[in-house]
Write an enzyme that holds these catalytic residues in place. Structure first.
Site, PDB file in Angstrom:
ATOM      1  N   GLN A  81       0.814  -1.213   0.000  1.00 12.21           N
ATOM      2  CA  GLN A  81       0.000   0.000   0.000  1.00 12.21           C
ATOM      3  C   GLN A  81       0.852   1.269   0.000  1.00 12.21           C
ATOM      4  O   GLN A  81       2.040   1.243   0.300  1.00 12.21           O
ATOM      5  CB  GLN A  81      -0.915   0.013   1.220  1.00 12.21           C
ATOM      6  CG  GLN A  81      -2.060  -0.984   1.160  1.00 12.21           C
ATOM      7  CD  GLN A  81      -2.961  -0.864   2.360  1.00 12.21           C
ATOM      8  OE1 GLN A  81      -2.794  -1.572   3.337  1.00 12.21           O
ATOM      9  NE2 GLN A  81      -3.942   0.037   2.292  1.00 12.21           N
ATOM     10  N   HIS A  82       0.186   2.371  -0.320  1.00  9.34           N
ATOM     11  CA  HIS A  82       0.678   3.739  -0.104  1.00  9.34           C
ATOM     12  C   HIS A  82       1.774   4.222  -1.052  1.00  9.34           C
ATOM     13  O   HIS A  82       1.966   5.420  -1.197  1.00  9.34           O
ATOM     14  CB  HIS A  82       1.217   3.922   1.325  1.00  9.34           C
ATOM     15  CG  HIS A  82       0.238   3.685   2.410  1.00  9.34           C
ATOM     16  ND1 HIS A  82      -0.993   4.308   2.472  1.00  9.34           N
ATOM     17  CD2 HIS A  82       0.310   2.893   3.507  1.00  9.34           C
ATOM     18  CE1 HIS A  82      -1.623   3.918   3.569  1.00  9.34           C
ATOM     19  NE2 HIS A  82      -0.870   3.058   4.208  1.00  9.34           N
ATOM     20  N   ASP A 239      -2.341  -4.800  -0.197  1.00  7.57           N
ATOM     21  CA  ASP A 239      -1.993  -6.097   0.377  1.00  7.57           C
ATOM     22  C   ASP A 239      -2.885  -6.504   1.548  1.00  7.57           C
ATOM     23  O   ASP A 239      -3.292  -7.670   1.655  1.00  7.57           O
ATOM     24  CB  ASP A 239      -0.520  -6.151   0.770  1.00  7.57           C
ATOM     25  CG  ASP A 239      -0.061  -4.985   1.619  1.00  7.57           C
ATOM     26  OD1 ASP A 239      -0.877  -4.136   2.009  1.00  7.57           O
ATOM     27  OD2 ASP A 239       1.160  -4.919   1.897  1.00  7.57           O
TER      28      ASP A 239
END
Length: 479
Positions: A81-82, A239
């Site tokens: 992520q991110h 994820d």
């Protein structure tokens, strides 16, 4: 590996350290082929990776799967992520991706919170209070420190978006991963124009948000990949949302994941809005919500302590009053991005095994502290805590979680839950089923249950006390 009874699907887990691929029988959940290839991550003040490495790793992992991948009818990508991926007009990375655990953007996150009405306003609008991990803070950091890179950027993607686009040729994302950017408003389920304007990001640079169950596209044909042209591509997701699919989570069942980062989460039908910022109010990949708390320091930090002591990671010993806060990479929960590790209570008779156990305790303490905020108030506390991730099969991790939580702990036998969740999402395209129902049909959450033990409240209180006293020092960081 086994033979297949039904159509085959591919699930991808593109994580911080590597890409893993499973080819799964959509009828039974049996894994018929698998592959894996590594990535590299920069060291030093930042954490960056070249997105081209993720694509190369995906191609290699698929190659290892042989003919099974070629016979697959659908594919889905779960990714870390991110991360901020910036692409030029030709679809090539402008610079290495800024990863989730790059904390250089902490000042930008704090400034954005102040400029946009404070933590409560962010929680109500976005569902989360952005920290250094969030993509919006990373974009703000890039605009401040590398304006030339921003000017060269023609598209902004998350890691899973990048790989999905390489498969289909189209820029898409999903609500689960979009909710971790800081510029997707959970209250409206759309991009927030005000936030984008604040950070100078043109919404035309962002991917289309694909709805749950919608096809993102088809494999557009590439000699690098073993897929047949026209293979269906699902939306993919982040994820943690993929792992939730992989477990077939029902609302109220808590998950504690022990990996490079540590996470606690549960599916909820209520949109989360935690003004403290401890809980990120993520969307899940189905249409519900995935309130989640994340720490930056988990298995790698504890393994580093074991290596410094010259001990096996299982060589823990009970006793002693030592406290170790293993914030080796700064920390997200609690929000101390400048922190380093802190040791308190060392004595002449302290053993190396006790010091190692203190590292486990310090890592688990932060996760359990967030668990009550993650769960809805009416959650059934007798439901076992699902323990997943790379550390879940370690005896020291299992016993630490049991002792500090006081809860029953269940360890699913299925491995690679992110890839399995992506595979379940791909299977849902073929069958029309809810991907979580697919995973439940596959039995992915089945595994031994460890009975609860009496909670070690004294250790939790001691760690909380040291953290409270040391917070100002930790917030300043090392000098």
């Amino acid at each position: 590996m086994s033979s297949a009874d039904g159509p085959l699907v591919v699930g991808v887990d593109s994580s911080t350290q590597s890409t893993k691929v499973l080819v799964v029988d959509a009828a039974t959940g049996a894994v018929v082929a698998s592959g894996q290839a590594p990535h590299t991550v920069s060291s030093g003040p930042g954490r960056e990776s070249d997105p081209e490495q993720w694509w190369t790793a995906l191609c290699e992992a698929l190659r290892q799967c042989g003919d099974a991948a070629h016979r697959a009818s659908a594919v889905s990508v779960g990714g870390q992520q991110h991360g901020l991926v910036t692409l030029d007009a030709g679809g090539r990375p402008v610079r290495p991706a800024l990863l989730w655990n790059d904390v250089r953007s902490a000042p930008q996150a704090r400034r954005l919170i102040d400029e946009m009405g404070g933590p409560k306003a962010w929680a109500e609008r976005v569902g989360s209070v952005p920290g250094a991990s969030f993509t919006v803070a990373k974009w703000a950091w890039l605009a401040e420190h590398e304006p030339d890179a921003v000017r060269a950027t023609a598209a902004v993607r998350l890691p899973h978006d990048y790989l999905t686009q390489r498969l289909t040729g189209d820029g898409t994302t999903d609500r689960g991963d979009a909710s971790g950017t800081g510029w997707w408003a959970s209250a409206m389920e759309s991009y927030d124009d005000d936030i984008l304007a604040r950070v100078g990001l043109d919404p035309a640079l962002l991917p289309r948000v694909v709805r749950p169950g919608e096809v993102a596209g088809t494999v557009h044909g590439s000699g690098e990949l073993p897929f047949s042209k026209g293979t269906l591509v699902a939306a993919g997701t982040g994820d943690n949302a993929a792992a939730a699919l992989g477990l077939g989570l029902r609302p109220g069942t808590p998950v504690l994941s022990l990996g490079t980062s540590g996470t606690v989460y549960a599916v909820s039908r209520r949109r989360p809005t935690d003004p403290t910022g401890t809980v990120a109010g993520f969307a899940d990949a189905r249409g519900d919500w995935l309130p989640l708390a994340c720490t930056l320091n988990c298995t790698l930090a504890v393994d580093r302590v074991a290596a410094l002591l010259g001990l096996d990671r299982e060589a823990v010993e009970p006793g002693g009053d030592i406290t170790l806060l293993p914030y080796l990479d700064g920390e997200r929960t609690p929000d101390l991005p400048n922190a380093s590790g802190l040791l308190h209570g060392l004595r002449h008779d302290t053993t190396g095994g006790q010091l190692l156990q203190a590292a486990y305790d310090g890592a688990v303490h932060a996760l359990l502290g967030a668990l009550d905020l993650v769960l809805d108030a009416d959650a059934d506390l007798s439901v076992p805590l699902l323990l997943i991730g790379g550390g879940a099969r370690g005896t020291a991790w299992q016993q630490t979680v049991r002792r500090l939580s006081g809860r029953a702990v269940q360890v699913p036998e299925a491995r690679e839950l992110v890839a399995l969740g992506a595979a379940a999402q791909a299977a849902g395209l073929l069958t029309g089923e809810d991907p979580a129902a697919v995973a439940r049909r596959w039995g992915t959450a089945q595994g031994p249950v460890l009975d609860p033990v009496e909670q070690d409240a004294a250790t939790l209180a001691r760690i909380s006390g040291v953290l409270s006293d040391a917070a100002p020092l930790l917030d300043r960081g090392p000098r």
